[in-house]
Design a protein around this motif. Structure first.
Motif, mmCIF file in Angstrom:
data_model
loop_
_atom_site.group_PDB
_atom_site.id
_atom_site.type_symbol
_atom_site.label_atom_id
_atom_site.label_comp_id
_atom_site.label_asym_id
_atom_site.label_seq_id
_atom_site.Cartn_x
_atom_site.Cartn_y
_atom_site.Cartn_z
ATOM 1 N N ALA A 57 49.676 44.502 37.233
ATOM 2 C CA ALA A 57 49.862 43.479 36.201
ATOM 3 C C ALA A 57 49.367 42.129 36.703
ATOM 4 C CB ALA A 57 51.336 43.401 35.804
ATOM 5 N N ASN A 58 49.727 41.784 37.922
ATOM 6 C CA ASN A 58 49.264 40.523 38.509
ATOM 7 C C ASN A 58 47.745 40.493 38.640
ATOM 8 O OD1 ASN A 58 51.231 38.384 39.431
ATOM 9 N ND2 ASN A 58 52.312 40.222 40.137
ATOM 10 N N LYS A 59 47.156 41.607 39.063
ATOM 11 C CA LYS A 59 45.703 41.662 39.233
ATOM 12 C C LYS A 59 44.985 41.525 37.894
ATOM 13 C CE LYS A 59 43.588 42.047 42.354
ATOM 14 N NZ LYS A 59 42.815 41.055 43.161
ATOM 15 N N LEU A 60 45.498 42.173 36.859
ATOM 16 C CA LEU A 60 44.879 42.075 35.535
ATOM 17 C C LEU A 60 44.915 40.644 35.016
ATOM 18 C CD1 LEU A 60 46.280 45.305 33.837
ATOM 19 C CD2 LEU A 60 43.928 44.903 34.521
ATOM 20 N N VAL A 61 46.045 39.988 35.202
ATOM 21 C CA VAL A 61 46.157 38.596 34.759
ATOM 22 C C VAL A 61 45.220 37.709 35.569
ATOM 23 C CG1 VAL A 61 47.722 36.608 34.621
ATOM 24 C CG2 VAL A 61 48.502 38.873 33.886
ATOM 25 N N ASP A 111 56.583 34.751 36.470
ATOM 26 C CA ASP A 111 55.373 34.416 37.227
ATOM 27 C C ASP A 111 54.116 34.716 36.413
ATOM 28 O OD1 ASP A 111 53.954 33.711 39.740
ATOM 29 O OD2 ASP A 111 53.380 35.824 39.707
ATOM 30 N N LEU A 112 54.097 35.860 35.733
ATOM 31 C CA LEU A 112 52.940 36.223 34.914
ATOM 32 C C LEU A 112 52.762 35.240 33.760
ATOM 33 C CD1 LEU A 112 53.419 40.109 34.764
ATOM 34 C CD2 LEU A 112 51.690 38.863 36.073
ATOM 35 N N GLU A 113 53.863 34.825 33.177
ATOM 36 C CA GLU A 113 53.785 33.873 32.062
ATOM 37 C C GLU A 113 53.316 32.500 32.546
ATOM 38 O OE1 GLU A 113 57.050 35.729 28.937
ATOM 39 O OE2 GLU A 113 57.697 34.193 30.364
ATOM 40 N N GLU A 114 53.740 32.116 33.741
ATOM 41 C CA GLU A 114 53.278 30.841 34.296
ATOM 42 C C GLU A 114 51.774 30.853 34.555
ATOM 43 O OE1 GLU A 114 55.574 30.110 37.767
ATOM 44 O OE2 GLU A 114 57.433 29.677 36.665
ATOM 45 N N LYS A 115 51.214 32.053 34.761
ATOM 46 C CA LYS A 115 49.775 32.190 34.979
ATOM 47 C C LYS A 115 48.994 32.272 33.672
ATOM 48 C CE LYS A 115 50.352 34.536 39.435
ATOM 49 N NZ LYS A 115 50.217 35.819 40.177
ATOM 50 N N ASP A 147 47.783 49.386 52.388
ATOM 51 C CA ASP A 147 48.517 48.194 51.986
ATOM 52 C C ASP A 147 48.098 47.800 50.571
ATOM 53 O OD1 ASP A 147 46.094 46.704 52.146
ATOM 54 O OD2 ASP A 147 46.469 46.231 54.254
ATOM 55 N N ASN A 148 48.739 46.779 50.041
ATOM 56 C CA ASN A 148 48.504 46.400 48.646
ATOM 57 C C ASN A 148 47.064 45.965 48.396
ATOM 58 O OD1 ASN A 148 51.190 46.930 48.289
ATOM 59 N ND2 ASN A 148 51.832 44.784 48.243
ATOM 60 N N LYS A 149 46.502 45.216 49.332
ATOM 61 C CA LYS A 149 45.132 44.735 49.167
ATOM 62 C C LYS A 149 44.158 45.905 49.115
ATOM 63 C CE LYS A 149 41.719 41.583 51.201
ATOM 64 N NZ LYS A 149 41.450 40.624 52.315
ATOM 65 N N GLN A 150 44.344 46.873 50.016
ATOM 66 C CA GLN A 150 43.479 48.051 50.019
ATOM 67 C C GLN A 150 43.636 48.846 48.724
ATOM 68 O OE1 GLN A 150 45.064 49.730 53.604
ATOM 69 N NE2 GLN A 150 43.280 49.162 54.837
ATOM 70 N N PHE A 179 41.518 50.804 43.633
ATOM 71 C CA PHE A 179 41.666 50.965 42.185
ATOM 72 C C PHE A 179 40.406 50.463 41.478
ATOM 73 C CE2 PHE A 179 42.924 48.964 38.109
ATOM 74 C CZ PHE A 179 43.314 50.104 37.430
ATOM 75 N N ARG A 180 39.962 49.293 41.863
ATOM 76 C CA ARG A 180 38.757 48.721 41.259
ATOM 77 C C ARG A 180 37.549 49.617 41.515
ATOM 78 N NH1 ARG A 180 34.821 45.842 43.434
ATOM 79 N NH2 ARG A 180 35.984 45.544 45.373
#
Length: 460
Positions: free
Chosen positions: A182-186, A229-233, A387-390, A395-396
């Motif tokens: 969700a964070n990456k899409l935003v 956090d998502l809404e603030e972005k 890890d999350n970055k990998q 995914f991409r």
């Protein structure tokens, strides 16, 4: 015989064992009729039969041959889902239990050709090797293998054009991997998300008091902060709380979303549950298995029915390498079988015109999802947790490929061979692990995505 009914399965087992004694070999022909089935109910009675068989093997060996008719998409223009709920169990049982030799065999033969079917059954019962997944096409025998996918260029967000006005749905989206996505899409420019989860989240007007309350769990507070956090972005977020199996409730919710929020653009299905309290296949209860199957087997079918009329650009199913690699399903057979079903489901829907379906079979993520896997089998095969970055990078990358089912083995083993991964009885050579080259090999393998394929093997 209705194998969906657990009680009927138990009755069948009792009748057979009382009359003939314990079973030495199971040949399952109940999934070979050619009726087109677009949805599946789990055959719990059949699973109970397999549990009883494994637990009370007569003799030194137990043999299982599961025959399907059109389950595999390979050279097949009329695929079915019949047997997809059982195939994952059959493929892994030989890895968990040394006395068991098991495999699934998919045929392409009309049921009136009884002798041809009998010949295949006779051969397969008498010839067990390391392969757990076999199919026959026009008299030729094929076994699975993995093929590295070639790199492909893409535009936009991994080939998906960013839309600020249309809605992306993420199941399991309020925590873990779903929250990361969700964070990456935003971050990439998407502005309308629906995050789905089982836990009830307080209404927005209650958030301030909830965050300061000792009676609200940290898990709920984390979800609230994620949305804030998502809404603030700059994103607009809608939340669905509840079971995916409440089809009427889910359908009504998304009717309202379409009317008031926007057109459904894509779905990322991250929801999943594992059962680690009873790892052994023979000890798993139907109640525990139902919890695991709810999002993976039953929930995805509900989602398909609800979004089937939408003009989706993508429907990505998060699967697991345990559903592809038999030895990694040990102790997690129900979770592996559920993920194997997801892979079959994506292939089936693609063949039926819904070409936006794709599965990604993941290794473990360190800090989210099911967490780091510490088993010796996982390590000795050469896998590491990402890890999350990998994970977000993979995914991409995986969305670049046209392949329906992508397998991402992130490895640190120099002599990594995909042929080892699909074997029923994997012989591990731990001496050939080279930790000194971890970083070099990691960077190399990070770019690799594999696809399940079929390899020709002619009968002599």
């Amino acid at each position: 015989m209705n194998f969906v009914d657990e009680e009927q399965g138990e009755q069948f087992i009792n009748v057979v064992t009382n009359e003939f004694g314990e079973i030495a070999t199971i040949v399952d022909l109940s999934d070979i009729h050619k009726n087109q089935v677009s949805s599946i109910r789990v055959q719990y009675g059949k699973i109970r039969l397999l549990q009883r068989f494994v637990k009370h093997i007569s003799g030194n060996r137990g043999y299982i041959v599961h025959i399907t008719n059109g389950l595999q998409q390979f050279k097949n223009n009329q695929s079915t889902l019949l047997g997809a709920d059982i195939a994952g169990f059959v493929k892994m049982l030989g890895s968990e239990y040394g006395k068991i030799l098991s495999k699934t065999v998919d045929i392409d033969i009309e049921l009136d050709r009884i002798q041809d079917i009998a010949d295949i059954v006779y051969y397969e019962v008498g010839h067990f090797g390391l392969a757990t997944e076999i199919c026959y096409r026009e008299g030729k025998r094929y076994v699975t293998y993995m093929k590295e996918l070639d790199s492909a260029k893409s535009k936009g967000f991994a080939g998906i054009r960013v839309s600020k006005d249309k809605v992306v749905v993420i199941t399991g989206g309020t925590h873990g991997i779903g929250a990361l996505l969700a964070n990456k899409l935003v971050e990439k420019g998407f502005r309308k998300l629906v995050l789905m989860g089982r836990q009830l989240i307080p209404s927005k007007k209650e958030w301030s008091s909830a965050l300061n309350s000792n009676e609200i769990s940290n898990a709920i507070k984390t979800r609230i902060r994620l949305i804030q956090d998502l809404e603030e972005k700059g994103a607009e977020i809608r939340i669905y709380s509840g079971s995916l199996l409440d089809k009427e409730k889910v359908a009504n919710y998304f009717t309202e979303i379409r009317n008031t929020f926007g057109e459904i653009y894509g779905v990322i299905h991250c929801a999943g549950v594992s059962n680690i309290e009873n790892p052994a296949f023979i000890n798993k209860s139907v109640a525990d298995m139902k919890k695991v199957f709810e999002p993976k087997i039953l929930g995805v079918q509900v989602l398909h029915d609800i979004f089937v009329e939408d003009q989706l650009q993508f429907f990505v199913l998060f699967s697991s390498i345990s559903g592809v690699i038999p030895s990694l399903a040990v102790g997690n057979s129900d979770y592996a079988a559920a993920n194997d079903f997801l892979n079959a489901y994506a292939r089936y829907q693609n063949q039926n015109g819904y070409t936006y379906y794709k599965t990604i079979s993941w290794p473990s993520w360190k800090s989210v999802g099911m967490g780091t896997i510490k088993s010796s089998v996982y390590k000795n095969l050469g896998f590491i947790s990402i890890d999350n970055k990998q994970g977000l990078s993979l995914f991409r990358r995986s969305l670049k490929y046209e392949a329906v089912d992508n397998v991402i083995p992130l490895v640190v083993k120099e002599d990594f061979k995909t042929s080892d991964l699909l074997d029923n009885k994997v012989k591990l050579n731990t001496d050939r692990l080279n930790n000194d080259n971890t970083q070099i090999v990691k960077k190399k393998e990070l770019r690799k995505v594999y696809q399940n394929k079929r390899q020709l093997y002619l009968l002599s």
